[in-house]
Enzyme design. Structure first.
Site, mmCIF file in Angstrom:
data_model
loop_
_atom_site.group_PDB
_atom_site.id
_atom_site.type_symbol
_atom_site.label_atom_id
_atom_site.label_comp_id
_atom_site.label_asym_id
_atom_site.label_seq_id
_atom_site.Cartn_x
_atom_site.Cartn_y
_atom_site.Cartn_z
ATOM 1 N N LYS A 132 37.047 43.987 -107.001
ATOM 2 C CA LYS A 132 36.562 42.943 -106.089
ATOM 3 C C LYS A 132 36.573 41.652 -106.892
ATOM 4 C CE LYS A 132 32.468 41.586 -103.361
ATOM 5 N NZ LYS A 132 31.172 42.037 -102.788
ATOM 6 N N ASP A 181 33.282 41.582 -91.416
ATOM 7 C CA ASP A 181 32.592 42.467 -92.363
ATOM 8 C C ASP A 181 31.908 43.629 -91.662
ATOM 9 O OD1 ASP A 181 31.576 43.538 -94.654
ATOM 10 O OD2 ASP A 181 29.991 42.057 -94.926
ATOM 11 N N GLU A 219 25.669 49.830 -92.697
ATOM 12 C CA GLU A 219 25.043 48.563 -93.072
ATOM 13 C C GLU A 219 24.649 47.723 -91.860
ATOM 14 O OE1 GLU A 219 27.404 46.216 -95.745
ATOM 15 O OE2 GLU A 219 26.046 44.494 -95.667
ATOM 16 N N GLU A 228 32.370 36.649 -103.322
ATOM 17 C CA GLU A 228 30.908 36.704 -103.404
ATOM 18 C C GLU A 228 30.404 36.648 -104.848
ATOM 19 O OE1 GLU A 228 30.013 40.156 -101.014
ATOM 20 O OE2 GLU A 228 30.058 38.993 -99.180
#
Lengths: 647, 647
Positions: free
Chosen positions: B258, B341, B369, B262
């Site tokens: 990743k 997302d 989530e 973020e």
């Protein structure tokens, strides 16, 4: 300037070394057993003058006389000066006041003062956790605790004690009102011995310690199976444990208790009243002259937002007013200045109007939890002056209760282990003003701000005037770009900084604005939730009617349509837009004003305040845009002046 | 029932012991070097039958033949049965599939199957941190790590490996894609040796390990001063370190990265492209047959909400599509199923339509989530079936890319150290369905749910039907009471559970609905932000026009007035009200359905699911009321049916 810059230290706060004052040759003469005060006087004069030239021509007399307990007098004599006090503490206050006036540049001959505090207890509350973290702390970590132990620098504690004594503080509660299992043990060994050592450092400065105690200490510390205040074992626990505390610290001031509040245990869990709880603990410390400060911050923090009947500001009155007269003499109910929670704008708590036979403390918050967090500039003195002058009954100001029902003034402090104590050095002014106003509630914000600037900074007239102007306007500026007209909150949940208009709107904390497409606010009048009925009739009438309600509290008391016409003819909506555009502009002007002070204040002060003012400007713009966009999205109505509102 | 209840264990998931099946006497015959598979087959039959009665009359042959690498066949023979596979892994999959079909109650004579997976890599991603906490974990803590060390129960790992192999999983990435300084060290000693031991436990089950690596490993692990992928020292670091990894774990599958995402480091910090970054690392593992899974979750997570030009769903395409064809052969771009997302409703990521010369992995999220966090019931199989059938080009479904551009199917797992693996036992169905769909994307949700129920629970027809119905409807129910019509988010920030309509509205995450008094949504058509232009023309046209845009994605693509007429004639606003009232009612019906299963499913299952459904009902009502109140406050328009909307 170079010399001044060299000796200036943010750490010294308002007890700066001064290079600019004309020294006077003199000899200090102090009475029997006044060595400590003599020494404090000597150190203070050395701070101001660099050294003391001894001379027999002029004598500075330090003496005790028959003034009241905390009363002092400052009197110029022929070939000398007299500082007198009704007690050692009083004399010490006189010395600090004398030094303070010298520091403003006054000449000794002109210093006449006779002063006594309006209230007996002027108390600082630390929200320090024993792990070192400070709840709502914006100036670093605790300078008392680390890793669940006492861990402090003795010199720093003495310096702190001096700073506090110099503004008249005589009590300090060292730990957070949200007591945990560790800090519950402060009233027992091994922590008690450590606390006694700390108390000894404060003692010469006339400062007595308090601790926040856990209502469930009988279980946590005592190993009992209940904390029911009417249980014989519980009563015995408090008595025995308090005897141990007073054996170690005979001048201990007492306990502070947050009970039945925000998930803390309390008497109501056992079906007992707040008075039952407070009196049981008070009875345990009474034989030693101890006090119990019992907080009134009791409300339902698990409210359902759908419940429009429950109105949080009404809670404290409902819990405590019916108990007026039932509290023991050594219980002091500690009441936040407003009925909600240290917001920028609230009315005065109705409890102050309605507790006639109960001793009260008013609690302020110097820590800028909701007022900019020591980033945004916010002079609390301005707000406190308004609060102290607010009516609690027809023609009767809050400050008139000082020395009557109100026997103590307390505040959550804004200090931490940052070298300058308060993070933002300009926030030192709030700490200073608190102590001075607690001593004398007649002092104005302007006087105090001016005094603080004079004794803290060596700068020129432009510098003094600029800082004074910035501080005096700061509260209004902050208010103008944040939640409007007393509506409160609209902050980010949990951290309480920055805008979040609906942040608390659907939460369980009981703080709702209920903004719809045509109106905003909660009707708290006698026709609404009935909150205004908690005030005496004259105030109730004033708040009840939208025309007589102070406009700055409009949205605290009323639900108002956006097209409501304000006193100057603008609609409420346009007022909101205007104040937010103007507030952000004024935040920018604050920064620009400060930028004129480069080379006029010490460079580190200039830089650190500038960095904060830059953050404030970003914050103000964020508030402006979020609030304006929020109401624009709700109403679809443009700003009359065509300024940019984002979609 | 008593007997079934005694042997049922949530821990065994879909590999339950079964008491109800008729055993068959047989002898297992396995070829050379197939002891492990022989043993797995034997254990499986014992699970089903309690014991194996040996008989020479009937032979179960386990053999390797010339099928494709992962292809197996199940064939009834005269006096026997043959399980054959093109490799040990294939044979093992055949054995598990055989056992699975027996567990559904089929008789051996009728089991014919010939199967090979559509994609080579079927991979589970753990978001386990090495301190033991799982990011977005709703079933306890990691069963790999604790206190920054490997810390696991070998038996549990073997049971986990068996569960995963039984649904065709052949790769597991053991640590969170958000790599920290500790987990960055997994590719170096001393952690590497520990990882090799773990790899050995998975190896017999045909499962190869991966690790998430830190893009800045050259600095963190290698002590270099840069991570610039074009720096010679950086390239050398990755080569040398990978050689060490492969020396310890020769069948290591590779790295997951990743980067530039973020707050993670990445090539763009050094002015390099995503391909520069991926290829440097890929070159290091290529000699060993290793892979680099490079995530495409790259977007500006510091967006200013006032910026209406930047449109988050467009980001991945912008970063990666221009690089199509420039990635090394052993780089696999790992693309989330949708462009935002893992929301309840999103279109398929436009990257799947537009990367023609790049190997791709599709990434799903089994961890719930945004979909109820294993409290609220949510069958992901239903959503995945829709996604797999979604068009990526004219007449071309996403699943047709499986085995073409899409060479891997990955998912963030929903497991943890709770004894039943997934917290909510019904969430085991999502894990099961993921493996089976990754193997064969033509399987329907209904088939998989039915299969899972049959092999997991011993219940009656009413029980099976009820659970099936609950799971099949669960996604629609959850969607109906949460964010409407593809608008997404509206959840509480950070924890992502429960409603907060404006929760992300003024944040920096790039997810805005921009609801005003008359309309809601972001215009993502070719006349708006231009997001639809990232799709092939037929899809672009479909999404561009509000009439042809799938209604369930209406608010993903369009800004729509509340008075817009939906296909059934209702206004958008009334649709929102209706779906929220109905969704909460259906959540209540789910609970009622479940309550009919008492004594039909094991008591601990009944209780724990019931407790979750009760929480779901509270959550659904909270969503209903917050969403309805929010829009009522925005519009002032009542519900046509006069149901309760709170002010």
């Amino acid at each position: 300037m170079d010399h001044a810059r060299r000796i200036f230290s943010e750490y010294n706060a308002w007890l700066q070394s001064k290079s600019s004052l004309e020294p006077k040759a003199l000899r200090i003469k102090a009475g029997f057993d006044l060595d400590f005060i003599h020494q404090e006087c000597r150190l203070g004069l050395i701070r101001l003058w660099g050294e003391i030239q001894e001379s027999d021509e002029y004598t500075l007399h330090l003496k005790m006389n028959d003034l009241e307990h905390e009363e002092f007098s400052l009197t110029p004599l022929e070939n000398g000066f007299e500082i007198a006090g009704g007690s050692k503490n009083a004399l010490l206050y006189g010395v600090y006041r004398f030094l303070n006036r010298l520091a403003t540049g006054e000449s000794m001959e002109k210093i006449h003062e006779h002063s006594a505090p309006k209230v007996d207890y002027r108390i600082i509350n630390h929200w320090d956790n024993m792990d070192g973290h400070i709840e709502r702390g914006y100036a670093g970590n605790s300078f008392f605790f680390l890793n669940n132990k006492f861990d402090y620098d003795q010199e720093r504690i003495k310096n702190y004690a001096r700073l506090m004594a110099s503004i008249g503080i005589n009590g300090i509660c060292i730990n957070n009102v949200n007591v945990n299992k560790v800090s519950a043990g402060l009233i027992a060994e091994p922590l008690l011995t450590d606390m006694a050592e700390l108390a000894a450092l404060f003692r010469p400065f006339g400062i007595r310690l308090l601790v926040s105690v856990h209502f469930d200490a009988p279980m946590i510390v005592g190993g009992l199976t209940t904390s029911d205040p009417l249980d014989a074992g519980v009563k015995e626990f408090w008595k025995a444990q308090s005897a141990i505390v007073y054996d170690k610290i005979p001048d201990f001031l007492g306990y502070l208790v947050k009970a039945d509040s925000e998930f803390r245990g309390g008497p109501e869990a056992f079906g007992r009243t707040q008075a039952d709880g407070a009196n049981t603990i008070a009875a345990a410390v009474a034989p030693f002259g101890g006090l119990v400060f019992w907080r009134c911050f009791v409300y339902n923090c698990q409210q359902d937002w759908r419940d429009a009947q429950t109105d949080r500001p009404m809670a404290a009155y409902k819990h405590f007013q019916p108990l007026d007269g039932t509290f023991d003499q050594n219980v002091i109910l500690q009441i936040k200045n407003g009925p909600v929670d240290f917001q920028t704008r609230e009315p005065v708590s109705p409890l102050f109007s309605n507790l006639k036979n109960t001793r009260e403390a008013i609690e302020f918050q110097i820590a800028q939890e909701y007022t900019g967090q020591q980033i945004d500039l916010y002079s609390l003195a301005v707000q406190w002056e308004e609060i102290l002058a607010a009516e609690v009954d027809k023609g009767k100001q809050l400050k008139s209760l000082f020395g009557q029902e109100i026997v103590a003034v307390t505040a959550v402090t804004n200090t931490g282990n940052n070298m300058n104590w308060t993070g933002n050095i300009l926030a030192q002014c709030n700490l200073y003003a608190f102590g001075r106003m607690a001593w004398n509630p007649e002092l104005t914000a302007k006087e105090l701000i001016r005094e603080w600037i004079q004794i803290t900074f060596e700068t020129d007239a432009h510098g003094r005037q600029t800082i004074e102007e910035m501080l005096l306007t700061s509260r209004g500026i902050y208010e103008s770009y944040t939640a409007p007209l007393g509506i409160g909150f609209m902050v980010n949940p949990s951290n309480h900084y920055g805008p979040n208009v609906d942040g608390y709107e659907f939460s369980h904390w009981g703080t709702y604005h209920r903004a719809s497409s045509d109106a905003i606010g909660v009707d708290r009048t006698s026709k609404g939730t009935g909150f205004t009925l908690q005030y005496p009739e004259s105030l109730q009438r004033m708040y009840d009617h939208i025309e007589s309600c102070p406009e700055e509290l409009l949205l605290f008391f009323h639900r108002v349509r956006y097209d409501y016409k304000m006193k100057d003819g603008r609609t409420l909506l346009q007022y909101i837009y205007d104040s937010h555009f103007e507030g952000a502009q004024q935040a920018e002007a604050l920064l620009q004003s400060w930028e004129t002070l480069e080379n006029r204040v010490p460079q580190e002060v200039f830089n650190s305040v500038k960095a904060r003012l830059q953050l404030q400007l970003l914050n103000a713009r964020e508030w402006r845009d979020q609030v304006n966009t929020y109401f624009y999205r709700k109403t679809g109505i443009d700003d009359e002046k065509g300024r940019k509102i984002y979609m």
